[in-house]
Write a protein that holds these residues in place. Structure first.
Motif, mmCIF file in Angstrom:
data_model
loop_
_atom_site.group_PDB
_atom_site.id
_atom_site.type_symbol
_atom_site.label_atom_id
_atom_site.label_comp_id
_atom_site.label_asym_id
_atom_site.label_seq_id
_atom_site.Cartn_x
_atom_site.Cartn_y
_atom_site.Cartn_z
ATOM 1 N N ARG A 193 50.032 38.946 40.631
ATOM 2 C CA ARG A 193 48.774 39.247 39.969
ATOM 3 C C ARG A 193 48.086 37.962 39.541
ATOM 4 O O ARG A 193 48.720 37.002 39.125
ATOM 5 N N LYS A 194 46.769 37.965 39.651
ATOM 6 C CA LYS A 194 45.990 36.810 39.222
ATOM 7 C C LYS A 194 45.925 36.793 37.703
ATOM 8 O O LYS A 194 45.860 37.842 37.064
ATOM 9 N N PRO A 195 45.933 35.612 37.105
ATOM 10 C CA PRO A 195 45.825 35.560 35.646
ATOM 11 C C PRO A 195 44.447 36.041 35.196
ATOM 12 O O PRO A 195 43.440 35.775 35.851
ATOM 13 N N ARG A 196 44.436 36.758 34.107
ATOM 14 C CA ARG A 196 43.190 37.299 33.588
ATOM 15 C C ARG A 196 42.422 36.197 32.869
ATOM 16 O O ARG A 196 42.988 35.476 32.049
ATOM 17 N N PRO A 197 41.131 36.071 33.155
ATOM 18 C CA PRO A 197 40.361 35.031 32.464
ATOM 19 C C PRO A 197 40.238 35.347 30.978
ATOM 20 O O PRO A 197 40.185 36.507 30.570
#
Length: 73
Positions: free
Chosen positions: A42-46
């Motif tokens: 999963r991409k890190p959440r901004p």
């Protein structure tokens, strides 16, 4: 898909001197490569759109308070 394509082997060893151990090693390597397609990370959440940023917080007086009032928490 025709019957001929369904009967085609997935792996063909062209070396007549290949032992069963060598063929088994090849099959193990290729099956391990094919099974590595799990779920992508999963991409890190901004941080700019975190729900906690919308909650107003009280600012404490003190040294550097004016600077801290504009920084994200």
């Amino acid at each position: 898909m025709s019957g001929e394509q369904a009967q085609r082997p997935l792996l063909k060893v062209v070396n007549p001197d290949a032992t069963t151990e060598e063929v088994a090693a090849l099959v193990a390597v290729f099956s391990a490569l094919g099974s590595a397609g799990g779920e992508p990370p999963r991409k890190p959440r901004p941080t700019w759109n975190l729900p906690s940023r919308g909650v107003r917080q009280t600012h404490r007086p003190g040294v550097g308070a004016w600077r801290a009032s504009g920084l994200p928490h």
